[in-house]
Design an enzyme around this catalytic site. Structure first.
Site, mmCIF file in Angstrom:
data_model
loop_
_atom_site.group_PDB
_atom_site.id
_atom_site.type_symbol
_atom_site.label_atom_id
_atom_site.label_comp_id
_atom_site.label_asym_id
_atom_site.label_seq_id
_atom_site.Cartn_x
_atom_site.Cartn_y
_atom_site.Cartn_z
ATOM 1 N N TYR A 146 0.812 -1.220 0.000
ATOM 2 C CA TYR A 146 0.000 0.000 0.000
ATOM 3 C C TYR A 146 0.841 1.264 0.000
ATOM 4 O O TYR A 146 0.421 2.291 -0.508
ATOM 5 C CB TYR A 146 -0.927 0.017 1.228
ATOM 6 C CG TYR A 146 -2.188 -0.760 1.036
ATOM 7 C CD1 TYR A 146 -2.164 -2.146 0.942
ATOM 8 C CD2 TYR A 146 -3.416 -0.119 0.953
ATOM 9 C CE1 TYR A 146 -3.320 -2.862 0.766
ATOM 10 C CE2 TYR A 146 -4.579 -0.836 0.784
ATOM 11 C CZ TYR A 146 -4.540 -2.201 0.689
ATOM 12 O OH TYR A 146 -5.693 -2.908 0.517
ATOM 13 N N LYS A 195 3.672 -15.493 3.341
ATOM 14 C CA LYS A 195 3.951 -16.280 2.128
ATOM 15 C C LYS A 195 5.453 -16.529 2.127
ATOM 16 O O LYS A 195 6.190 -16.146 1.205
ATOM 17 C CB LYS A 195 3.479 -15.488 0.893
ATOM 18 C CG LYS A 195 3.500 -16.288 -0.396
ATOM 19 C CD LYS A 195 2.433 -17.378 -0.474
ATOM 20 C CE LYS A 195 2.596 -18.192 -1.726
ATOM 21 N NZ LYS A 195 1.705 -19.381 -1.760
ATOM 22 N N ASP A 227 -2.329 -18.604 1.358
ATOM 23 C CA ASP A 227 -3.303 -19.341 0.535
ATOM 24 C C ASP A 227 -4.010 -20.404 1.366
ATOM 25 O O ASP A 227 -5.231 -20.592 1.276
ATOM 26 C CB ASP A 227 -2.639 -19.941 -0.722
ATOM 27 C CG ASP A 227 -1.311 -20.637 -0.438
ATOM 28 O OD1 ASP A 227 -0.813 -20.554 0.696
ATOM 29 O OD2 ASP A 227 -0.784 -21.281 -1.370
ATOM 30 N N ASP A 251 -6.070 -7.192 4.005
ATOM 31 C CA ASP A 251 -7.184 -6.595 3.253
ATOM 32 C C ASP A 251 -8.051 -7.696 2.670
ATOM 33 O O ASP A 251 -9.280 -7.680 2.788
ATOM 34 C CB ASP A 251 -6.626 -5.697 2.145
ATOM 35 C CG ASP A 251 -7.730 -5.086 1.305
ATOM 36 O OD1 ASP A 251 -8.705 -4.592 1.904
ATOM 37 O OD2 ASP A 251 -7.623 -5.106 0.068
ATOM 38 N N ASP A 255 -11.998 -9.343 4.229
ATOM 39 C CA ASP A 255 -13.284 -9.393 3.514
ATOM 40 C C ASP A 255 -13.860 -10.811 3.557
ATOM 41 O O ASP A 255 -15.061 -11.009 3.723
ATOM 42 C CB ASP A 255 -13.123 -8.967 2.049
ATOM 43 C CG ASP A 255 -13.379 -7.476 1.850
ATOM 44 O OD1 ASP A 255 -13.239 -6.715 2.834
ATOM 45 O OD2 ASP A 255 -13.705 -7.070 0.719
HETATM 46 C C1 IPM Z 1 -10.295 -1.559 3.563
HETATM 47 C C2 IPM Z 1 -10.541 -1.005 2.192
HETATM 48 C C3 IPM Z 1 -9.419 -0.044 1.849
HETATM 49 C C4 IPM Z 1 -8.142 -0.841 1.872
HETATM 50 C C5 IPM Z 1 -9.611 0.680 0.505
HETATM 51 C C6 IPM Z 1 -10.911 1.449 0.476
HETATM 52 C C7 IPM Z 1 -8.443 1.566 0.180
HETATM 53 O O1 IPM Z 1 -10.669 -2.032 1.269
HETATM 54 O O2 IPM Z 1 -10.264 -0.765 4.528
HETATM 55 O O3 IPM Z 1 -10.150 -2.766 3.680
HETATM 56 O O4 IPM Z 1 -7.797 -1.484 0.865
HETATM 57 O O5 IPM Z 1 -7.455 -0.828 2.893
HETATM 58 MG MG MG Z 2 -10.611 -3.966 2.084
#
Ligand code: IPM
Ligand code: MG
Length: 360
Positions: A146, A195, A227, A251, A255
């Site tokens: 990032y 990894k 993975d 990240d 999710d």
């Molecule tokens: C998160 C989001 C952010 C990230 C984006 C919006 C830049 O996906 O907070 O997980 O990738 O960190």
């Molecule tokens: Mg995210």
């Protein structure tokens, strides 16, 4: 006691869910005898519209002057919103990355908890859902891909893009320490995800995490390749307590960890630095498709406010009250659309906020 809270309502459903979290915080303040002073801070698309940039220096100064920041969400529809025709560093997300870096918010905690009442909404096999799970992803937030150098340019006539993944041992160490500190107060297990079979940065990660582990003899450490971890999260999430990982892996895995709880609208998160300061936000996005309709689930933001009371202000009892009120409302069968199931009572955003505030 006065809590100085900066508030970034942001874009999309942000303003609606933040309004409900403030409602619950105000009820908690009245009940527990503290005061709250809110400061409005602009970030994201709304800040672009108002000031021409996603995060101004003044906004950063206001956030720095607060004890903690409560955030809704930022960003819009990437296909249709004019914000996404701007250069990358002028888009809403750039504001979020900038505030993380400016406030040194290197530790991002993302809990993944399956509520008993929401087991039916869990997309995993019934027997896996039945077992339940309760883990936290501790994502490093200010390093790695990032924030590494990047470029897109023509090399020998061929368009070439480069992103770099850098970690130094200090960045790894402070993230690992946070993970072990948290695990110590939970089920005492850290799964460090990397990894290391491919990446140098992961091999250093593993080495430093093992060094940190020596200071926490009561906490079990295991290493897992990313993975495999992605697979284990859907196969047997109950095995995890604290999952420690670098920025990009975190990240992606967070999710996935959110999805298996049934709704991303239920999950809080905290981004912390070395002080008591934190930026607290729901894990979900700005959901522009349902913005302004008063149907978004405010629970993730309300639970983020509870995390704020716990981590920044040490108001554990007030935080417990909010978390229990959320469970109570679910038990009574109230649901927003995203977690609705048969036989439950469907409520909208502001009704959900009021129901929780009333049950503190
Ligand atoms: C998160 C989001 C952010 C990230 C984006 C919006 C830049 O996906 O907070 O997980 O990738 O960190
Ligand atoms: Mg995210």
């Amino acid at each position: 006691m006065t809590l100085n809270i900066g508030v970034i309502a942001g874009d999309g459903i942000g303003p609606e869910v933040v309004r409900e979290a403030k409602k619950v915080l105000d009820a908690s303040a009245a009940k527990n005898g503290f005061e709250i002073n809110y400061t409005e801070i602009w970030m994201g698309g709304c800040s672009i519209d108002k000031f021409g940039e996603p995060l101004t220096d003044e906004a950063i100064a206001l956030a720095k002057a607060s004890d903690a920041v409560l955030m809704g969400s930022i960003g819009g529809n990437t296909a249709t919103s004019p914000w996404y025709r701007l250069p990358p560093e002028k888009r809403p997300e750039a504001g979020l990355l900038k505030i993380r870096k400016a406030l040194n918010l290197f530790a991002n905690l993302r809990p993944s908890l399956l509520y008993d009442e929401l087991k039916a909404a869990c997309p995993l096999r019934a027997e896996t859902a039945e077992k339940g799970f309760d883990f936290i992803i501790m994502r490093e937030l200010t390093g790695g891909l990032y924030f590494g150098e990047r470029s897109t340019k023509e090399v020998d006539g061929v368009m070439t893009a480069v992103d770099t993944l850098t970690y130094n041992e200090n960045e790894i160490r402070r993230a690992a320490v946070k993970a072990f500190e948290i695990a110590r107060k939970r089920r005492k297990k850290v799964t460090s995800v990397d990894k290391a079979n491919v990446l140098d940065s992961s091999r250093l990660w593993r080495k430093v995490v093992m060094e940190v582990a020596e200071d926490y003899p009561g906490v079990e450490l295991e290493h897992m390749l990313v993975d495999n971890c992605a697979m284990q999260i859907v196969k047997d999430p109950a095995q995890f307590d604290v999952v420690l990982t670098e920025n990009m892996f975190g990240d992606i895995l967070s999710d996935e960890a959110a999805e298996i709880t049934g709704s991303i609208g239920m999950l809080s998160s905290a981004s912390l630095n070395d002080t008591k300061f934190g930026l607290y936000e729901p894990s979900g996005g700005s959901a522009p498709d349902i913005a302004g309709k008063n149907i978004a689930n405010p629970i993730a933001t309300i639970l983020s406010a509870a995390m704020m009371l716990r981590f920044t202000f040490d108001l554990d009892e007030a935080a417990d009250q909010i978390e229990n009120a959320v469970k109570q409302v679910l038990k009574e069968g109230f649901r927003t659309g995203d977690i609705m199931s048969e036989g439950c009572k469907k409520v909208n955003t502001d009704e959900m906020g009021s129901l929780i505030a009333e049950r503190l």
